[in-house]
Structures are given as C-alpha cells and as structure tokens.
Scaffold this motif. Structure first.
Motif: not given
Length: 250
Positions: A186, A188, A199-200, A203-204, A226, A229
């Motif tokens: 995603g 990030c 996204n941080s 989060s992966t 994601q 997550c």
C-alpha cells in the motif's frame, strides 16, 4: 502456519523502511537473516537489533541497478554455507513523478526495470532451483498497487512485469512446498512513498510477510498488506490462506 525459527531469510532493502521492519519481525520469530543494503554501514543498526534478539545475521551489499553487483552478492551469499529458505524481495525504486507524462524519458524505464524487475528476477532464479532441490522455500516479491497513473509509468510498469514473472514462475511450482507470491504494502510514508502517504510503514506488518508464513502450497497470489493491518500473525495467515485467490484456479 510455518514456523520460521532457525530458518534463513534474505531480505533486500533491509536497512530502512518496510525492509527494516520486516527484518525485526522475522528476527522476533527466530528467523536468521541475510540483510541486504547498498553499503555495510547502512545495515549496522538493523544488524545490531536483530542479533540482540538472538538470531544469526550476515550483511551483504550491492547496488541493485548494477546487475554485475547483484551477481557478486548472490555468489557471496553462497559462500556463507547456509540454505536460504525464504527470500523477501523488498527493495525497490520509484524513480520519478512526471507531470508532463509525454516527456517521460526512456531512462525511467531502464532504471526502474533493472531495480524493480531484473534484480529480483535474478534473485528468484538463483534461489528457486536450490529450494526445489530440497523441497522447501518461500519467496515474496514486493509489488505496487499503482494503477492508471502514467505519471509513474516506469515504476508501475516495472512492478507489473515483476507480477508477471512471479505468477508465471509460480505456475511451475504450484502445489509444492516451494511457494512464490506477491505482497503489496500500500501507499506508505517511507522514503519511496513520501510524507503525504496515508499509511504508516508499521501498518504493513504482518501483511507484507504473510507469504513467508503461509503453508498451503499455493503460489502466484497477491497479498495486500493493508487488509491484514491490526491482525495477529496467526489470524493473518488464516485469512490469507482462506481468501486470497489463486491465478491458477480459473
């Protein structure tokens, strides 16, 4: 779910971002690591942290855009005398965003393909025969969900080519305990994704590595990180094995 304790994994791009988080996560689960970076000093922090977790680790370096350097890295890895059980091809390059899409230079494609397609393909071709010979292995190639953005044509095309290589290779080993799959982190907030990404990097996890832990003998699938997550690894593996469609079922 696969137990990776005592196994060896090669992680490209392990010195920072998602590759760094992946290395820490794998070490927390007892996996020994070959850590790739562009320079040895870039990997010192992650090396110190994973070995403090009690696993063995080694550092290898190469410029993925230099294919001779990739060959030398692979040859060096062979000298370590360990079987590489898992390959996590995380490293990649997003070369540019071209607002003037019709002025996209050829060099965008050449550099993107060398790093995002050819280098990971070389790594797959190097380790897959060894995995097949011993009857076990996991490869996860990191892809991208970018679609319909010719502003990033070199990057997205190179990742689409990696998808094709991964799926086609998977057709030769599907149904065996050697598995090759794709993971999309995603968008990030990494050096590649930039500060405006939603996204941080954290989060992966665990989705970016779920393909290393699945144990259902299916290849060629795409795991979107994601979607996993906030899950435990155990729940993520169950979800991945139950819901991810195989390209060979049609």
């Amino acid at each position: 779910m696969l137990d990776v304790k005592g196994k060896w994994a090669l992680i490209t791009g392990a010195s920072r971002g998602i590759g760094y988080l992946t290395a820490i996560f794998m070490a927390e689960h007892g996996c020994n690591l070959i850590l790739h970076g562009r320079k040895p000093e870039n990997c010192k922090k992650v090396y110190d942290e994973v070995t403090a977790l009690g696993v063995e680790a080694k550092i290898v370096t190469c410029e993925l855009s230099d294919l001779d350097s990739v060959e030398k890295m692979l040859a060096e890895t062979d000298t370590f005398g360990v079987d590489i059980d898992i390959v996590l091809n995380n490293a990649g390059l997003q070369i540019a965003y071209r607002s003037e899409i019709y002025d996209t230079p050829v060099s965008d494609y050449i550099e993107s393909y060398k790093i995002n397609t050819v280098a990971p393909a070389m790594i797959c071709y190097h380790f897959l025969p060894k995995m097949i010979a011993k009857g076990f292995g996991r490869i996860v190639n990191t892809t991208s969900g970018i679609r319909l953005e010719p502003e990033q044509a070199g990057y997205s095309a190179s990742k689409a080519a990696l998808d094709k290589i991964t799926i086609d290779l998977g057709s030769k080993i599907d149904g065996t305990d050697v598995m090759i799959n794709l993971a999309d982190p995603g968008w990030c907030r990494t050096d590649l994704g930039g500060p405006k990404a939603p996204n941080s990097p954290e989060s992966t996890i665990p989705g970016i590595v779920v393909g290393a832990f699945i144990d259902d003998k299916k290849s060629g699938r795409l795991f979107r990180a994601q979607e996993y997550c906030g899950m435990s690894l155990e729940d993520a593996v169950k979800a991945a094995e139950q819901t991810s469609a195989s390209p060979y079922d049609v």
